[in-house]
Design a protein around this motif. Structure first.
Motif, PDB file in Angstrom:
ATOM      1  N   ALA A 127     -36.283  -3.966  77.024  1.00 28.89           N
ATOM      2  CA  ALA A 127     -37.014  -3.058  76.144  1.00 28.89           C
ATOM      3  C   ALA A 127     -37.169  -3.653  74.749  1.00 28.89           C
ATOM      4  O   ALA A 127     -37.804  -3.051  73.887  1.00 28.89           O
ATOM      5  CB  ALA A 127     -36.283  -1.715  76.061  1.00 28.89           C
ATOM      6  N   ASN A 128     -36.592  -4.834  74.540  1.00 27.63           N
ATOM      7  CA  ASN A 128     -36.650  -5.497  73.238  1.00 27.63           C
ATOM      8  C   ASN A 128     -37.793  -6.508  73.233  1.00 27.63           C
ATOM      9  O   ASN A 128     -37.709  -7.554  73.877  1.00 27.63           O
ATOM     10  CB  ASN A 128     -35.314  -6.191  72.955  1.00 27.63           C
ATOM     11  CG  ASN A 128     -35.243  -6.776  71.559  1.00 27.63           C
ATOM     12  OD1 ASN A 128     -36.113  -7.531  71.144  1.00 27.63           O
ATOM     13  ND2 ASN A 128     -34.189  -6.440  70.832  1.00 27.63           N
ATOM     14  N   ARG A 129     -38.855  -6.193  72.507  1.00 24.06           N
ATOM     15  CA  ARG A 129     -40.038  -7.055  72.503  1.00 24.06           C
ATOM     16  C   ARG A 129     -39.717  -8.455  71.967  1.00 24.06           C
ATOM     17  O   ARG A 129     -40.238  -9.463  72.467  1.00 24.06           O
ATOM     18  CB  ARG A 129     -41.141  -6.406  71.658  1.00 24.06           C
ATOM     19  CG  ARG A 129     -42.421  -7.238  71.522  1.00 24.06           C
ATOM     20  CD  ARG A 129     -43.086  -7.465  72.871  1.00 24.06           C
ATOM     21  NE  ARG A 129     -44.268  -8.284  72.753  1.00 24.06           N
ATOM     22  CZ  ARG A 129     -45.503  -7.802  72.560  1.00 24.06           C
ATOM     23  NH1 ARG A 129     -45.698  -6.498  72.444  1.00 24.06           N
ATOM     24  NH2 ARG A 129     -46.533  -8.608  72.481  1.00 24.06           N
ATOM     25  N   GLY A 130     -38.849  -8.535  70.975  1.00 20.46           N
ATOM     26  CA  GLY A 130     -38.502  -9.830  70.408  1.00 20.46           C
ATOM     27  C   GLY A 130     -37.843 -10.747  71.420  1.00 20.46           C
ATOM     28  O   GLY A 130     -38.150 -11.946  71.491  1.00 20.46           O
ATOM     29  N   ASP A 131     -36.927 -10.191  72.225  1.00 14.03           N
ATOM     30  CA  ASP A 131     -36.255 -10.994  73.253  1.00 14.03           C
ATOM     31  C   ASP A 131     -37.252 -11.479  74.302  1.00 14.03           C
ATOM     32  O   ASP A 131     -37.173 -12.619  74.775  1.00 14.03           O
ATOM     33  CB  ASP A 131     -35.153 -10.174  73.931  1.00 14.03           C
ATOM     34  CG  ASP A 131     -33.926 -10.009  73.048  1.00 14.03           C
ATOM     35  OD1 ASP A 131     -33.782 -10.789  72.086  1.00 14.03           O
ATOM     36  OD2 ASP A 131     -33.122  -9.097  73.318  1.00 14.03           O
TER      37      ASP A 131
END
Length: 222
Positions: A127-131
């Motif tokens: 759910a983490n766009r950066g990851d």
């Protein structure tokens, strides 16, 4: 004897995709690590609600009835930025929801995508766009799960998977030609010139192959 991950579909999922950690994440952002540890310890027996990736993971795991229990066709591994102590609530929630997940990696703040290759994952969901962006820049098979208001029928265990092609199953070189030139003529000329050359596989090619392997197992069961 070591546990082999070949001949099975290995999927990684972040704890924030598997469960709804909105409240926990907000508390961490406001109070930081030490108070967050206390917060999770006090709530260790409070079962986390399903997150946006939960139905997909649940249906994937249901495919394990295609083989014996000691040789699952699907292996789901939780990747979490928590450390093991704050991750205990996640592990207990997995058990409470009767998810057949026995492996988790707690990276203690490190980027979880670093484990994708080592664990032979065909897909990592977060759910983490950066990851996800960091993983895809390195050509790892990662996907960003988005909030959804869809209502899932828990009695329907049918799994449906759709793929884009350019940049997903195959390389996006043709798309790059169009983006670089802005010309449909250049795009069509490139495609015509290279029509007999196979595209370089995209990051989700192995996922498609693994799903095809599972389909063959299902056919054999009929």
């Amino acid at each position: 004897m070591s546990y082999e991950l070949d001949n099975r579909l290995v999927v990684g999922v972040s704890s924030s995709a598997l469960f709804n950690l909105t409240e926990s994440d907000a508390y961490f952002q406001e109070h930081k690590e030490e108070k967050y540890r206390i917060y999770q310890k006090e709530r260790i027996d409070d079962v986390l609600e399903p997150g946006v990736a939960f139905p997909f993971i649940q249906r994937l795991l249901s495919l394990n009835d295609l083989r014996s229990k000691d040789d699952p066709v699907v292996e789901v591994i939780v990747l979490s930025k928590n450390d093991p102590s704050t991750g205990l609530r996640v592990l207990r929630s997995i058990k409470s929801h009767n998810l057949n997940i026995s492996r988790a990696v707690f990276t203690q703040g490190e980027a979880p995508f670093r484990y994708i290759e080592a664990l032979e994952m065909s897909l990592f969901l977060s759910a983490n766009r950066g990851d996800v962006d960091a993983a895809t820049r390195l050509k790892y098979p990662a996907g960003h799960v988005l909030p959804s208001t869809a209502v899932y029928d828990s009695s329907d265990q049918t799994l449906r998977v759709a793929f884009d092609f350019d940049g997903v199953l195959g390389d996006d070189e043709a798309e790059r030609v169009y983006q670089d030139t802005g010309s449909l003529e250049e795009y069509h000329a490139h495609e015509t010139e290279n029509q007999d050359r196979a595209l370089i596989p995209g990051p989700l090619k192995n996922l498609l192959l693994d799903l095809n392997m599972i389909q063959k197992l299902e056919t054999q069961k009929l």
